[in-house]
Structure formats: structure tokens, C-alpha cells
Scaffold this active site. Structure first.
Site, PDB file in Angstrom:
ATOM      1  N   ARG A 138       0.691  -1.419   0.076  1.00  0.00           N
ATOM      2  CA  ARG A 138       0.262  -0.311  -0.400  1.00  0.00           C
ATOM      3  C   ARG A 138       0.731   1.467   0.088  1.00  0.00           C
ATOM      4  O   ARG A 138       0.173   1.978   0.226  1.00  0.00           O
ATOM      5  CB  ARG A 138      -0.394   0.352   1.570  1.00  0.00           C
ATOM      6  N   LYS A 160       2.933  11.008 -11.471  1.00  0.00           N
ATOM      7  CA  LYS A 160       1.993  10.020 -12.289  1.00  0.00           C
ATOM      8  C   LYS A 160       2.803   8.598 -12.322  1.00  0.00           C
ATOM      9  O   LYS A 160       3.859   9.039 -12.880  1.00  0.00           O
ATOM     10  CB  LYS A 160       1.309  10.802 -13.822  1.00  0.00           C
ATOM     11  N   GLU A 202       8.812  19.161 -25.465  1.00  0.00           N
ATOM     12  CA  GLU A 202       8.304  19.450 -23.470  1.00  0.00           C
ATOM     13  C   GLU A 202       8.755  20.611 -22.907  1.00  0.00           C
ATOM     14  O   GLU A 202       7.312  21.252 -22.796  1.00  0.00           O
ATOM     15  CB  GLU A 202       8.474  18.235 -22.891  1.00  0.00           C
ATOM     16  N   LYS A 244       5.941  23.413 -14.584  1.00  0.00           N
ATOM     17  CA  LYS A 244       5.100  22.183 -14.143  1.00  0.00           C
ATOM     18  C   LYS A 244       5.058  21.900 -12.495  1.00  0.00           C
ATOM     19  O   LYS A 244       3.779  21.189 -11.750  1.00  0.00           O
ATOM     20  CB  LYS A 244       6.508  20.312 -14.441  1.00  0.00           C
ATOM     21  N   GLU A 254      -5.672  16.337 -11.349  1.00  0.00           N
ATOM     22  CA  GLU A 254      -6.662  16.768 -12.865  1.00  0.00           C
ATOM     23  C   GLU A 254      -8.130  16.430 -12.828  1.00  0.00           C
ATOM     24  O   GLU A 254      -8.641  15.947 -13.280  1.00  0.00           O
ATOM     25  CB  GLU A 254      -6.023  15.759 -13.815  1.00  0.00           C
ATOM     26  N   ARG A 259      -4.478  21.090 -14.539  1.00  0.00           N
ATOM     27  CA  ARG A 259      -3.129  19.908 -15.176  1.00  0.00           C
ATOM     28  C   ARG A 259      -3.642  19.752 -16.394  1.00  0.00           C
ATOM     29  O   ARG A 259      -2.712  19.702 -16.779  1.00  0.00           O
ATOM     30  CB  ARG A 259      -3.546  19.416 -14.031  1.00  0.00           C
ATOM     31  N   ASN A 263      -1.428  18.940 -21.056  1.00  0.00           N
ATOM     32  CA  ASN A 263      -1.146  18.096 -22.360  1.00  0.00           C
ATOM     33  C   ASN A 263      -1.536  18.713 -24.168  1.00  0.00           C
ATOM     34  O   ASN A 263      -2.146  18.494 -24.780  1.00  0.00           O
ATOM     35  CB  ASN A 263      -2.964  17.608 -22.413  1.00  0.00           C
ATOM     36  N   HIS A 266      -0.765  17.310 -27.006  1.00  0.00           N
ATOM     37  CA  HIS A 266      -1.082  15.647 -26.799  1.00  0.00           C
ATOM     38  C   HIS A 266      -2.149  14.834 -27.291  1.00  0.00           C
ATOM     39  O   HIS A 266      -1.840  13.882 -27.441  1.00  0.00           O
ATOM     40  CB  HIS A 266      -0.919  15.153 -25.170  1.00  0.00           C
ATOM     41  N   HIS A 270      -0.905  11.910 -29.465  1.00  0.00           N
ATOM     42  CA  HIS A 270      -0.920  10.513 -29.122  1.00  0.00           C
ATOM     43  C   HIS A 270      -1.759   9.302 -30.262  1.00  0.00           C
ATOM     44  O   HIS A 270      -1.368   8.720 -30.806  1.00  0.00           O
ATOM     45  CB  HIS A 270      -2.357  10.454 -27.715  1.00  0.00           C
ATOM     46  N   HIS A 283       7.840  10.127 -28.728  1.00  0.00           N
ATOM     47  CA  HIS A 283       7.077  11.113 -28.200  1.00  0.00           C
ATOM     48  C   HIS A 283       6.900  12.737 -28.607  1.00  0.00           C
ATOM     49  O   HIS A 283       5.787  13.089 -28.682  1.00  0.00           O
ATOM     50  CB  HIS A 283       7.290  10.288 -27.086  1.00  0.00           C
TER      51      HIS A 283
HETATM   52  N1  GLY Z   1       2.341  14.443 -18.138  1.00  0.00           N
HETATM   53  C1  GLY Z   1       1.085  15.398 -17.187  1.00  0.00           C
HETATM   54  C2  GLY Z   1       0.833  15.969 -16.618  1.00  0.00           C
HETATM   55  O1  GLY Z   1       1.823  15.231 -15.342  1.00  0.00           O
HETATM   56  O2  GLY Z   1       0.242  15.694 -16.343  1.00  0.00           O
END
Ligand code: GLY
Length: 378
Positions: A138, A160, A202, A244, A254, A259, A263, A266, A270, A283
């Protein structure tokens, strides 16, 4: 506006720290160059009670990088055990099988709630090892040590973590913040050109979505960045991480939509990656073309002025990034885009720029316009 390197931004010349403010989950991003001997001290500050380190590293960075970091940890008398394992490079390692193998490995190494995972590598390792940390017993603490530019400015920051399902990228995962992100930009000197340059996409993204002054700085300093000028790289990483950290601090999970601005480009990217075949474009290269499509869409909808597209095109080109995709096919890309996580009840939604430094989430976009901008980007 001063577009030279602001040396006074740094408390120790060449080093800087960016704080991610998330209440009791706050942490530092430490940025330096060629200072591996400082690693153990940084870890001690972030995790004073470290006794068992579980080092998970990309096989491509074993020598000398992961080995040097492990040696730095071993120099601490309070670190009783260091377990390490390598993971094959590439997206295919973000699989349930590899995740399962790593869980079994942590168990076999006697991992418990006091063990700390160290993820050494690019985005694949950060996501995979981060998810092992998030889920074993956990939740174990973990440290991100990104070794690609893309991971330094994006994936290692913000918590993430996750793996892929065979037909769905990043579909299983968790938000799990690291205790420390430790960046030594010196490791970038050995990165292949294409990989390094794709990370710059980025970096440019942060200028467009959040920081007009940084965008202007990038316009002046793109040549130095392409040549891997060390102070310029460090500064670009610092500014990217500041953006960031700010966005993540405002919307960790998000939920507010804030947040989602990360993207930018993106949704198109994608679809480009999926329809060109994964691996054909890196990418960041797909993100570069995707940002161009998004900027064209903003123009077509009357949200932005033409000079935005001109400046973005110029900067991406200076960074040696692709800005068109001769094979772009709207008939193939649109079905992929309809499955994007940002599609709401069958309506296409995009992060679109209003001006350099400011974007918004735009819903219910006309499919016809999307087709047109894909055609224009060939
Ligand atoms: N790469 C997008 C984020 O971290 O939300």
C-alpha cells in the site's frame, strides 16, 4: 526584458531547487550537473531514515550512472541494504508482466514499508517503478532520478505512475508523489541526439502554456540548447520544472482542469503515435507536430493570432523538431482522438493557445475543423 542566463537565480552556482507544494506530500526537485557525490546528502535530507534502498534502473544507464548512485548510497553507514535490478529499455517494459516481476523481486528482497524505491531512467522506468512504489504494501516512498530530458522536465515530476494494458497506454496507475526528484543534467551528454531533441518539445510546451518570458528566452537560446550548452540546459530544466510544479500544485489529481493544460498538443500527438506506429516518431517529436496542429486549430477558431503559430513554428524548427507530418491522415487519427481521455460525452476537447503563455480547455470542437488542421499540417 533580459534574455541572458540569470545567474542570480541560483543559490549555489549552477544548482537550483524547485519545490513542489502539496501539503504533506511536498518535495524538492534538485537540479545540478556533474555532482553525483552530492546525491547521498540530498537523499539524507529528503529521507533521513533510509535503511533499505530498492534501485530499479534502465539497463541502458547501469554503467556508470546507476552504479555510481548505488555507490553513493552505500557510502552512508545507516544504509543497511541496497537491492538493485535492471529493466529492459523501451515502452514494452511498462507491462503487467514486468510490474509483476518487480513486485515479486521487492518481496524476495525483503521489502517492507520502510524500504525506498529509486527509479533511475527515463519515463518508462519512472512510471513503472513509481507504480511498484505506489502499490507494494500500500505504498513505499520513492525517489525519481530521471536520465532523459523528457523525464527531467515532465514525467518525473507530479506523481503520475502506471503501466500499459496491451491496447491502452497508461490505463492502470496511481497518483503517487516521490519524496525527491534528483536531476543531474550531466547525464544528458550521452543521450542520443534524437532523444535529447525530442525532450525540447516539452520544454517549448511550458513556454506556450505558462511562461511567455521563458518562451522569449528559448527563442534567443535555442541554438545553445541544441548544442547542449550546460548552463542553458540547466536553466531550461529549472524553468520547465517551475511551471510543472506550479500546475501540479494547483491541481494534483487533474480534477479542476488546470493540470490538463500540460497535455497541450498531446491529443493530436497520441493519435499521431498510434497511427504512425509506436516507435516511428519519438513522443516529443509527435508532441511537436501535435502542438502545431493545436495552434492551427486555435487560429481556425479565432482564438489566437497568426504570429503565435509563426513564433512556435520558428522555435520548434530551431530546436530541430518536426513541424509537419506528410503522412497525417484525418480518417485514421480522428477515431483515436475520440478515445482520448479528454473526450467528454463524444465531444472533442483540446488545450488551445490564446497567446504565448496562456492556453484554455476548449470543448465541443467541430470535427470538420480538426480534419482541416490535420490536412494543413502535412
Ligand atoms: N504529463 C502530463 C502530466 O503530468 O499531467
Amino acid at each position: 526584458m533580459n534574455l541572458s542566463l540569470p545567474a542570480t537565480d541560483h543559490s549555489v552556482p549552477g544548482d537550483s531547487t524547485v519545490r513542489v507544494q502539496l501539503d504533506d506530500r511536498s518535495y524538492d526537485i534538485e537540479i545540478s550537473s556533474g555532482k553525483v557525490e552530492r546525491f547521498a546528502d540530498s537523499v539524507t535530507r529528503a529521507i533521513p531514515d533510509l535503511s533499505h534502498a530498492l534501485v530499479i534502473f534502465d539497463e541502458a544507464v547501469k554503467e556508470p550512472w546507476a552504479a555510481a548512485l548505488s555507490a553513493a548510497l552505500a557510502s552512508r553507514s545507516d544504509v543497511l541494504r541496497i537491492s538493485s535490478t535492471s529493466v529492459a529499455s523501451g515502452e514494452s517494459s511498462k507491462s503487467i508482466d514486468e510490474y509483476d516481476r518487480l513486485l515479486q523481486w521487492v518481496l524476495a528482497e525483503g521489502g517492507d514499508r520502510k524500504s525506498v524505491v529509486f527509479a533511475v531512467g527515463g519515463g518508462v522506468i519512472g512510471d513503472l517503478a513509481g507504480f511498484v512504489a505506489a502499490s507494494f504494501a500500500r505504498g513505499l516512498r520513492f525517489v525519481q532520478i530521471p536520465t532523459t530530458l523528457l523525464a527531467m522536465v515532465d514525467s518525473s515530476v507530479g506523481g503520475k505512475t502506471g503501466i500499459n494494458l496491451p491496447t491502452a497506454k497508461n490505463m492502470v496507475g496511481a497518483f503517487w508523489q516521490p519524496s525527491l526528484v534528483w536531476i543531474d543534467s550531466h547525464v544528458l551528454s550521452t543521450l542520443p541526439d534524437r532523444s535529447y531533441l525530442s525532450g525540447l518539445a516539452e520544454v517549448v510546451k511550458y513556454g506556450v502554456i505558462d511562461d511567455a518570458d521563458f518562451f522569449s528566452w528559448l527563442e534567443v537560446n535555442a541554438v545553445g540548447l541544441v548544442k547542449r550548452d550546460a548552463p542553458s540546459i540547466r536553466y531550461a530544466i529549472e524553468k520547465s520544472c517551475q511551471s510543472k510544479a506550479r500546475v501540479v500544485g494547483e491541481d494534483e489529481r487533474e480534477t479542476s482542469g488546470r493540470r490538463a493544460i500540460l497535455n497541450y498538443g498531446h491529443t493530436f500527438a497520441h493519435a499521431i503515435e498510434a497511427t504512425c506506429g509506436y516507435g516511428t516518431l519519438l513522443h516529443g517529436e509527435a508532441v511537436s507536430i501535435g502542438m502545431q496542429m493545436a495552434a492551427r486549430l486555435a487560429l481556425a477558431m479565432g482564438l489566437a493570432q497568426p504570429d503565435l503559430l509563426e513564433r512556435q513554428t520558428q522555435l520548434l524548427t530551431s530546436c530541430r523538431l518536426p513541424v509537419v507530418l506528410p503522412d497525417a491522415n484525418p480518417d485514421e487519427m480522428l477515431p483515436v482522438m475520440m478515445k482520448d481521455k479528454k473526450v467528454a460525452h463524444g465531444k472533442l476537447r483540446f488545450i488551445l493557445p490564446k497567446r504565448i503563455g496562456a492556453v484554455s480547455l476548449v470543448g465541443d470542437v467541430d470535427e470538420k475543423l480538426v480534419r482541416e488542421v490535420i490536412q494543413q499540417s502535412r
